[in-house]
Design an enzyme around this catalytic site. Sequence first.
Site, mmCIF file in Angstrom:
data_model
loop_
_atom_site.group_PDB
_atom_site.id
_atom_site.type_symbol
_atom_site.label_atom_id
_atom_site.label_comp_id
_atom_site.label_asym_id
_atom_site.label_seq_id
_atom_site.Cartn_x
_atom_site.Cartn_y
_atom_site.Cartn_z
ATOM 1 N N CYS A 135 0.794 -1.233 0.000
ATOM 2 C CA CYS A 135 0.000 0.000 0.000
ATOM 3 C C CYS A 135 0.826 1.283 0.000
ATOM 4 C CB CYS A 135 -0.957 0.008 1.194
ATOM 5 S SG CYS A 135 -2.300 -1.169 0.980
ATOM 6 N N GLY A 288 11.764 -4.934 1.887
ATOM 7 C CA GLY A 288 10.857 -5.248 2.979
ATOM 8 C C GLY A 288 9.841 -4.138 3.097
ATOM 9 N N GLU A 290 7.411 -2.448 6.178
ATOM 10 C CA GLU A 290 7.346 -2.470 7.640
ATOM 11 C C GLU A 290 5.937 -2.619 8.188
ATOM 12 O OE1 GLU A 290 8.276 0.088 5.677
ATOM 13 O OE2 GLU A 290 7.512 2.022 6.375
ATOM 14 N N HIS A 314 16.133 -3.062 9.574
ATOM 15 C CA HIS A 314 15.511 -1.843 9.060
ATOM 16 C C HIS A 314 13.997 -1.864 9.315
ATOM 17 C CE1 HIS A 314 15.097 1.643 6.353
ATOM 18 N NE2 HIS A 314 13.929 1.091 6.067
ATOM 19 N N GLU A 315 13.358 -2.970 8.931
ATOM 20 C CA GLU A 315 11.898 -3.043 9.092
ATOM 21 C C GLU A 315 11.520 -3.023 10.574
ATOM 22 O OE1 GLU A 315 10.677 -2.337 6.424
ATOM 23 O OE2 GLU A 315 12.298 -2.980 5.101
ATOM 24 N N HIS A 318 11.526 0.440 11.987
ATOM 25 C CA HIS A 318 10.293 1.184 11.680
ATOM 26 C C HIS A 318 9.247 1.040 12.792
ATOM 27 C CE1 HIS A 318 10.449 3.027 7.729
ATOM 28 N NE2 HIS A 318 11.014 1.958 7.202
ATOM 29 N N GLU A 337 11.944 7.528 6.826
ATOM 30 C CA GLU A 337 13.044 6.664 6.378
ATOM 31 C C GLU A 337 14.420 7.089 6.884
ATOM 32 O OE1 GLU A 337 12.690 3.855 5.456
ATOM 33 O OE2 GLU A 337 10.762 3.693 4.443
ATOM 34 N N ASP A 394 5.911 7.278 -6.335
ATOM 35 C CA ASP A 394 6.641 6.089 -6.802
ATOM 36 C C ASP A 394 7.729 6.446 -7.813
ATOM 37 O OD1 ASP A 394 5.251 4.303 -5.238
ATOM 38 O OD2 ASP A 394 3.705 3.951 -6.755
ATOM 39 N N TYR A 402 16.349 8.444 2.810
ATOM 40 C CA TYR A 402 16.997 7.473 3.686
ATOM 41 C C TYR A 402 18.387 7.984 4.112
ATOM 42 C CZ TYR A 402 13.685 3.933 1.888
ATOM 43 O OH TYR A 402 12.572 3.222 1.554
#
Length: 622
Positions: A135, A288, A290, A314-315, A318, A337, A394, A402
Amino acid sequence: MAPLDPHSFSDSTNPPTSDVSLSLYFDFPSATIHGVAFFILAFPYAGQLSFDTRSLTIHQVLSPNDLSPLPFSLSSSPDPIKGTQLSISLLPEDDDTAFNSFFIVFSTSPSSTALQWLCPPQTFNKKHPFVYTQCQSIHARSIFPCQDTPAARIRYTALLNVPRELSAVMSARHVGRRPPVSGEGHSHLLPNGFNSLWSSETRVVEEFLMNQPIPPYLFAFAVGELGSREVGPRTRVYAEAVDSVLDAAAKEFAGTEEMIRQGEKLFGEYAWERFDLLVLPPSFPYGGMENPRMVFLTPTVIKGDASGAQVVAHELAHSWTGNLITNKNNEHFWLNEGFTTYAERRIVEAVQGEDRAILNTGIGWKGLKEEVEKFKDNLEFTKLKNNQEGVDPDTIYSEVPYEKGFQFLWRIERQIGRPAFDEFIKKYIATFKFQSIDTERFLKFLKAQVPGIEKDIDLVLWTEGTGIPPDAYEPVSDLYTKILSLANEFKLGRMPREDEVADWRGQEWELYLENLPRVLEASQVLALDERYRLSESKDYEVKVAFLQLAILSKCRNFYSEVEKTLKEVGRMKYLRPLYRALVQGAGKEEEKILAKRVFAEARECYHPIAQGVVESILAKHI
Ligand SMILES: [Zn+2]
């Protein structure tokens, strides 16, 4: 009319929805979900309400009291980025009352951008279909109508009605799995006869509850023939029910509990009860995602070395920075991020040691420099806070939020010292948890907690300036410096000796390859591969870095491997550089033909988000 978010039709004068309960019937043969959503508003309201939708059919909007139809309209032509605006008239006949809830009856379409429907041949077992969501950033609206902005957090319950031989998982608490009951939830309102099919013997209901408010981009489910393995007291790893996949995943992620404990030491209590992992089919477009309580992962992270665990770190990070505190809209994505990249590296440092964390930072530093170069004609997107009016998130997704975000926080840490910065982060998380904030709120909090910080660090340059500020910092360590000097020596014609690379893992190779000149002689590419077999690496990070070098050097011996790679994985981290290397620049006629043909053949295997991203790369250069 005051828009909240450049990517949403939501209006700041409208009440946010606080809760939604969903009854969803999954119709695999038509790749469609038929649903009823019952929304509760944060406060009673009378007037027009704006929701986001994309590729949805809205059958009815109904009053909660007597199920009488409420007037609604859809914008006549969809906005290419935001989709279709749903306007609902919440105008009670009796002037004294206002609405605090309503129903929407809807169906998704096979072109829903959040969903990838896999037919049995596209799965490991080849026996059953599979569907999963992605999503972020603005695709929840293609599953159910909503105020699809992180500014509006929602709680939800969901009944997922799926074929009995399948099971469902969600980024929510699993309440139970049971035979369906006629008319339960709001299923009696389903359209097209699906209300009576709901309780068929061939179906099962999986029930979920998410009672912590989440931004809509964290709504997630997967349905298929799933299996699982326990890997820790609060962690189970799920994947398609194939023993070899489940065993490899369980082994790869065995250290997860240790990472959660380190995260708790650094950032405070883990708030989401469970931290489960779902390994998806190879088409999953990200490394990944999160999703709270259940992180979604690409199978390419299972490679038996430390870097797979870094994606999990990383995930996991989050869970504090991102899921607890979210950016108000995508223009402040760095708050999500950048913080998470910083937190990830602190967890990696605690679990895997400083050398690993520095390699991770070094790969990021190189990536940041390349992204800034790539945006040289569009410097807006090298700013931490940027303007995304009329911009598809996107298509401008990059490492800038990041890595520049990480660099900004690391700069503050260097200024005030680690102990003070650790206290600051803990306080920041405790203050803003379950909120969605913007850059201004962060800066105000920073200045209040660290008086005078703006005299030492140019906060405006860092958050609003383009490019990389002069006080950003390339990491240093013996290992990092050694790899960079070996990459430099390659330019002088010396390839590393076997004893020099004997203990290299994927990240060392990745850093080495990324620091070679972008274009080599074809003979050098061949010699490198002959000695180290990089084109056959099982580690996609290494393989893709090498294939990118081969394409840019026009070493056509590797084009069949490029084609194979583009057809077996759908992770955008690999698709972007490979397609871009094939089509960018002059004199690429043969490569452009190859890119077009491969995309035409591989397209159906990619998630719709990845399809869109590759399309925009090809459209720009062909
Ligand atoms: Zn992230």
